[in-house]
Design an enzyme around this catalytic site. Structure first.
Site, PDB file in Angstrom:
ATOM      1  CG  PHE A 198     -13.189   0.643   6.617  1.00 49.14           C
ATOM      2  CD1 PHE A 198     -13.300   0.550   5.677  1.00 49.14           C
ATOM      3  CD2 PHE A 198     -14.709  -0.419   8.427  1.00 49.14           C
ATOM      4  CE1 PHE A 198     -13.162  -1.255   5.691  1.00 49.14           C
ATOM      5  CE2 PHE A 198     -14.586  -1.593   7.352  1.00 49.14           C
ATOM      6  CZ  PHE A 198     -13.681  -1.985   6.481  1.00 49.14           C
ATOM      7  CG  ASN A 211      -3.375  -2.449   7.013  1.00 43.97           C
ATOM      8  OD1 ASN A 211      -3.413  -1.908   5.929  1.00 43.97           O
ATOM      9  ND2 ASN A 211      -4.647  -3.508   7.500  1.00 43.97           N
ATOM     10  CB  THR A 254      -6.854  -6.192   9.676  1.00 45.16           C
ATOM     11  OG1 THR A 254      -7.318  -7.315   8.810  1.00 45.16           O
ATOM     12  CG2 THR A 254      -6.994  -4.950   8.497  1.00 45.16           C
ATOM     13  NE  ARG A 285      -2.326  -5.596   7.077  1.00 41.70           N
ATOM     14  CZ  ARG A 285      -3.248  -6.913   6.259  1.00 41.70           C
ATOM     15  NH1 ARG A 285      -3.980  -7.436   7.026  1.00 41.70           N
ATOM     16  NH2 ARG A 285      -4.014  -6.032   6.122  1.00 41.70           N
ATOM     17  CG  HIS A 336      -4.975  -6.087  -0.114  1.00 43.80           C
ATOM     18  ND1 HIS A 336      -6.967  -6.408   0.147  1.00 43.80           N
ATOM     19  CD2 HIS A 336      -5.937  -7.266  -1.125  1.00 43.80           C
ATOM     20  CE1 HIS A 336      -7.223  -7.196   0.292  1.00 43.80           C
ATOM     21  NE2 HIS A 336      -6.778  -7.407  -0.914  1.00 43.80           N
ATOM     22  NE  ARG A 339      -6.101 -13.768   5.367  1.00 40.76           N
ATOM     23  CZ  ARG A 339      -6.851 -13.026   5.589  1.00 40.76           C
ATOM     24  NH1 ARG A 339      -6.600 -11.573   4.426  1.00 40.76           N
ATOM     25  NH2 ARG A 339      -7.515 -11.865   6.129  1.00 40.76           N
ATOM     26  CE  LYS A 380      -4.004  -2.132   2.504  1.00 40.39           C
ATOM     27  NZ  LYS A 380      -4.946  -1.867   3.471  1.00 40.39           N
TER      28      LYS A 380
HETATM   29  P1  CMP Z   1      -7.263  -4.681   2.789  1.00 40.94           P
HETATM   30  O1  CMP Z   1      -6.898  -5.820   3.708  1.00 40.94           O
HETATM   31  O2  CMP Z   1      -6.848  -3.418   2.130  1.00 40.94           O
HETATM   32  O3  CMP Z   1      -8.925  -4.846   3.548  1.00 40.94           O
HETATM   33  C1  CMP Z   1      -9.887  -3.195   3.279  1.00 40.94           C
HETATM   34  C2  CMP Z   1      -8.928  -2.437   4.337  1.00 40.94           C
HETATM   35  O4  CMP Z   1     -10.300  -1.689   4.871  1.00 40.94           O
HETATM   36  C3  CMP Z   1      -8.582  -3.250   5.336  1.00 40.94           C
HETATM   37  O5  CMP Z   1      -7.304  -3.595   5.017  1.00 40.94           O
HETATM   38  C4  CMP Z   1      -8.490  -2.151   6.240  1.00 40.94           C
HETATM   39  O6  CMP Z   1      -6.907  -0.728   6.386  1.00 40.94           O
HETATM   40  C5  CMP Z   1      -9.212  -0.756   6.025  1.00 40.94           C
HETATM   41  N1  CMP Z   1      -9.600  -0.762   6.956  1.00 40.94           N
HETATM   42  C6  CMP Z   1      -9.793   0.731   8.342  1.00 40.94           C
HETATM   43  N2  CMP Z   1     -11.111  -0.244   9.538  1.00 40.94           N
HETATM   44  C7  CMP Z   1     -11.408  -1.481   9.308  1.00 40.94           C
HETATM   45  C8  CMP Z   1     -11.985  -2.332  10.016  1.00 40.94           C
HETATM   46  N3  CMP Z   1     -12.840  -1.493  10.854  1.00 40.94           N
HETATM   47  N4  CMP Z   1     -11.888  -3.494   9.189  1.00 40.94           N
HETATM   48  C9  CMP Z   1     -11.896  -4.617   8.619  1.00 40.94           C
HETATM   49  N5  CMP Z   1     -10.648  -3.595   7.656  1.00 40.94           N
HETATM   50  C10 CMP Z   1     -10.717  -2.012   8.150  1.00 40.94           C
END
Ligand code: CMP
Length: 143
Positions: free
Chosen positions: A59, A114, A93, A104, A117, A87, A11
């Site tokens: 979000f 973060n 996350t 992360r 993805h 993963r 990212k």
């Molecule tokens: P990613 O794996 O890219 O998938 C969705 C993204 O939403 C996640 O990583 C986070 O960067 C973002 N995000 C922000 N808030 C939340 C949340 N509460 N739960 C899950 N994803 C979130």
């Protein structure tokens, strides 16, 4: 366990911190191979479409604004059990909850910024890979 492919996005936060190489090393050191890659600056439309599963979440707008804030480095990773291995390497996350030694925990600042993805299932991996790459752009190279 079968050979799988999964989609990984480094990212904008991790790209701007110059961490692409360090993150790719984590994948390679854990048995995954980069079989396609591309630098890309997502448009609003592309980011909204890629993350459409989250469109009702609170979000969503912050996620889209963050993902279009700078270039991302997109890769297809290949290897045994690639979806789950990726993963595990990424960690939770929320970097505050991610185990020490995960990407992360080591490179991310917040749940929005973060660092990476990764696809969350084999079916989603197929769809996410097809979103960015044609089969002609993916090159398996393990002998
Ligand atoms: P990613 O794996 O890219 O998938 C969705 C993204 O939403 C996640 O990583 C986070 O960067 C973002 N995000 C922000 N808030 C939340 C949340 N509460 N739960 C899950 N994803 C979130």
């Amino acid at each position: 366990m079968a050979i799988q492919r999964t989609l990984s996005i480094i990212k904008p936060d991790a790209v701007s911190k110059n961490c692409i190489g360090k993150i790719i090393s984590r994948f390679e050191d854990n048995g995954l191979s980069v079989v396609a890659s591309r630098f890309h600056k997502l448009s609003t439309c592309e980011a909204e479409s890629f993350y459409s599963v989250h469109k009702e979440r609170s979000f969503f707008r912050d996620l889209i604004n963050f993902m279009i804030s700078g270039p991302v480095f997109i890769q297809v990773l290949e290897g045994e059990n690639a979806v789950q291995i990726n993963r595990n390497i990424m960690g939770d996350t929320d970097p505050k909850k991610a185990k020490k030694g995960t990407i992360r925990a080591d490179f991310a600042d917040s749940i929005d910024a973060n660092a990476v993805h990764g696809s969350d299932s084999e079916e989603n991996a197929k769809n996410e890979i097809a979103f960015f790459f044609s089969e002609m752009e993916i090159h398996s190279h393990k002998l």
